[in-house]
Motif scaffolding. Structure first.
Motif, PDB file in Angstrom:
ATOM      1  N   SER A  13     -14.801 -18.175   5.151  1.00  0.00           N
ATOM      2  CA  SER A  13     -15.612 -17.119   4.606  1.00  0.00           C
ATOM      3  C   SER A  13     -15.218 -16.810   3.021  1.00  0.00           C
ATOM      4  CB  SER A  13     -15.223 -15.932   5.399  1.00  0.00           C
ATOM      5  OG  SER A  13     -15.658 -14.827   4.913  1.00  0.00           O
ATOM      6  N   ASN A  14     -16.009 -16.128   2.375  1.00  0.00           N
ATOM      7  CA  ASN A  14     -15.747 -15.739   1.027  1.00  0.00           C
ATOM      8  C   ASN A  14     -15.013 -14.358   1.056  1.00  0.00           C
ATOM      9  OD1 ASN A  14     -18.328 -14.315   1.882  1.00  0.00           O
ATOM     10  ND2 ASN A  14     -18.674 -13.714  -0.493  1.00  0.00           N
ATOM     11  N   LYS A  15     -14.644 -13.646   2.302  1.00  0.00           N
ATOM     12  CA  LYS A  15     -14.142 -12.405   2.396  1.00  0.00           C
ATOM     13  C   LYS A  15     -12.513 -12.546   2.708  1.00  0.00           C
ATOM     14  CE  LYS A  15     -16.175  -9.291   4.440  1.00  0.00           C
ATOM     15  NZ  LYS A  15     -16.882  -8.412   5.498  1.00  0.00           N
ATOM     16  N   GLY A  16     -11.797 -11.953   1.951  1.00  0.00           N
ATOM     17  CA  GLY A  16     -10.160 -12.109   1.991  1.00  0.00           C
ATOM     18  C   GLY A  16      -9.484 -11.140   1.481  1.00  0.00           C
ATOM     19  N   SER A  38     -16.222  -5.990  -4.205  1.00  0.00           N
ATOM     20  CA  SER A  38     -16.771  -4.963  -3.409  1.00  0.00           C
ATOM     21  C   SER A  38     -15.952  -5.018  -1.793  1.00  0.00           C
ATOM     22  CB  SER A  38     -18.143  -5.473  -3.034  1.00  0.00           C
ATOM     23  OG  SER A  38     -18.323  -6.557  -2.579  1.00  0.00           O
ATOM     24  N   SER A  39     -16.088  -4.015  -1.162  1.00  0.00           N
ATOM     25  CA  SER A  39     -15.314  -3.775   0.348  1.00  0.00           C
ATOM     26  C   SER A  39     -16.374  -2.864   1.229  1.00  0.00           C
ATOM     27  CB  SER A  39     -14.078  -3.221   0.193  1.00  0.00           C
ATOM     28  OG  SER A  39     -13.465  -3.013   1.156  1.00  0.00           O
ATOM     29  N   TYR A  59      -6.674  -1.210  -8.909  1.00  0.00           N
ATOM     30  CA  TYR A  59      -7.880  -0.172  -8.711  1.00  0.00           C
ATOM     31  C   TYR A  59      -8.225   0.301  -7.697  1.00  0.00           C
ATOM     32  CZ  TYR A  59      -8.990  -2.999 -12.963  1.00  0.00           C
ATOM     33  OH  TYR A  59      -8.841  -3.653 -14.183  1.00  0.00           O
ATOM     34  N   GLN A  60      -8.771   1.422  -7.321  1.00  0.00           N
ATOM     35  CA  GLN A  60      -9.301   1.729  -6.112  1.00  0.00           C
ATOM     36  C   GLN A  60     -10.772   1.346  -5.914  1.00  0.00           C
ATOM     37  OE1 GLN A  60      -7.466   3.414  -3.742  1.00  0.00           O
ATOM     38  NE2 GLN A  60      -5.823   3.216  -4.902  1.00  0.00           N
ATOM     39  N   VAL A  61     -10.923   0.963  -4.770  1.00  0.00           N
ATOM     40  CA  VAL A  61     -12.586   0.286  -4.573  1.00  0.00           C
ATOM     41  C   VAL A  61     -13.090   1.276  -3.504  1.00  0.00           C
ATOM     42  CG1 VAL A  61     -13.650  -1.723  -3.791  1.00  0.00           C
ATOM     43  CG2 VAL A  61     -11.621  -2.053  -4.916  1.00  0.00           C
ATOM     44  N   PRO A  97      -9.832  -6.990   3.741  1.00  0.00           N
ATOM     45  CA  PRO A  97     -10.404  -8.154   3.129  1.00  0.00           C
ATOM     46  C   PRO A  97     -11.765  -7.368   2.114  1.00  0.00           C
ATOM     47  CG  PRO A  97     -10.384  -8.257   5.641  1.00  0.00           C
ATOM     48  CD  PRO A  97      -9.818  -6.887   5.120  1.00  0.00           C
ATOM     49  N   ILE A  98     -11.994  -8.222   1.102  1.00  0.00           N
ATOM     50  CA  ILE A  98     -12.906  -7.972  -0.074  1.00  0.00           C
ATOM     51  C   ILE A  98     -13.685  -9.237  -0.310  1.00  0.00           C
ATOM     52  CG2 ILE A  98     -11.642  -6.056  -0.856  1.00  0.00           C
ATOM     53  CD1 ILE A  98     -10.339  -7.894  -2.946  1.00  0.00           C
TER      54      ILE A  98
END
Length: 258
Positions: A13-16, A38-39, A59-61, A97-98
């Motif tokens: 997956s591309n999320k981690g 992005s999250s 950073y705050q996402v 995960p982002i």
């Protein structure tokens, strides 16, 4: 000795939570290097430079929004030559995960790639680049990032390299955590051509301790023309390991000017 692993493409997956990247050879020394994150939920991320050892910024996402990171200090991260770099990789870490994308651009050139987290790293890769055609000295390239100390790799370029590697000859390197090894394709700045490193093989193999660690591999071009008469673009792509390859794909026709 190669690593003995069980591959499962469906688990990639591309999320981690942890991503590694570098800034492969670029002809333009004035390009901007940006990262987009992005999250699905609010989170905090930390961006580390110097091989993942020194905090650059936090950073705050916000959930379901894109957070822009950068511009990153290109003078400290650009991979200019064929070499091992101990302090030029970037590590992005998150509490949840982002999704992460990398973008390099200038007034006349642009290249972007989706990034893959550590969980998606593999042991066996084939580089994919483009034929190098653009005025001046430009190169196709690939680079490897280690996420663990004492990571042993074997590299077999499909064509001769700028640094003197012979085509289809295997060499080995040992990288520590955060180190990058970049290979540049041989080029001719008089003929305005350079070799295509597509098919070059990069493998993680068993090290002196009997361990084998997954690696990240990127490939691209410093600037090349693809089906255009005037102009060219920077190309970068984090490539998937061989274990993630499949048999059936969906695609759509490209836009045609005819």
């Amino acid at each position: 000795m190669m690593c003995l692993v069980n591959g499962n493409a469906q688990n990639i997956s591309n999320k981690g939570k942890s991503f590694w990247l570098g800034y492969g050879k670029n002809t333009s020394g004035t390009s901007n290097f940006m990262v987009y994150v992005s999250s699905e939920i609010d989170t905090k991320i930390d961006v580390y430079l110097l091989g993942g050892r020194v905090l650059f910024r936090s950073y705050q996402v916000k959930a379901n929004e894109v957070t822009l990171i950068g511009p990153l200090p290109v003078g400290n991260i650009h991979l200019d030559d064929e070499d091992v770099y101990a302090s030029k990789s970037i590590n992005i870490r998150s509490e949840v995960p982002i999704n992460v994308f990398s973008h390099v651009y200038s007034s006349k050139s642009s290249g972007a790639t989706m990034l893959m987290p550590e969980e998606a790293f593999g042991y066996d890769y084939f580089a994919v680049t483009a034929q190098q055609t653009y005025k001046g000295r430009h190169h196709s390239w690939f680079y490897v990032i280690a996420k663990e100390n004492n990571t042993k790799i074997e590299v077999t370029p499909s064509e001769a390299s700028h640094g003197g590697l012979a085509a289809n000859t295997t060499i080995s390197k040992v990288l520590n955590k955060g180190e990058i090894y970049q290979v540049l394709g041989l080029s001719d700045n008089i003929a305005n051509t350079g070799v295509d490193l597509t098919g070059s093989r990069i493998k993680s193999v068993v090290n002196s301790d009997g361990n084998c660690y997954p690696i990240a591999v990127f490939s691209g071009n410093s600037r090349t023309a693809i089906d255009v008469d005037n102009g060219g673009d920077y190309i970068q792509q984090q490539i998937l390991p061989y274990a993630a390859w499949g048999y059936k794909y969906l695609t759509t026709p490209s836009v045609s000017s005819e």
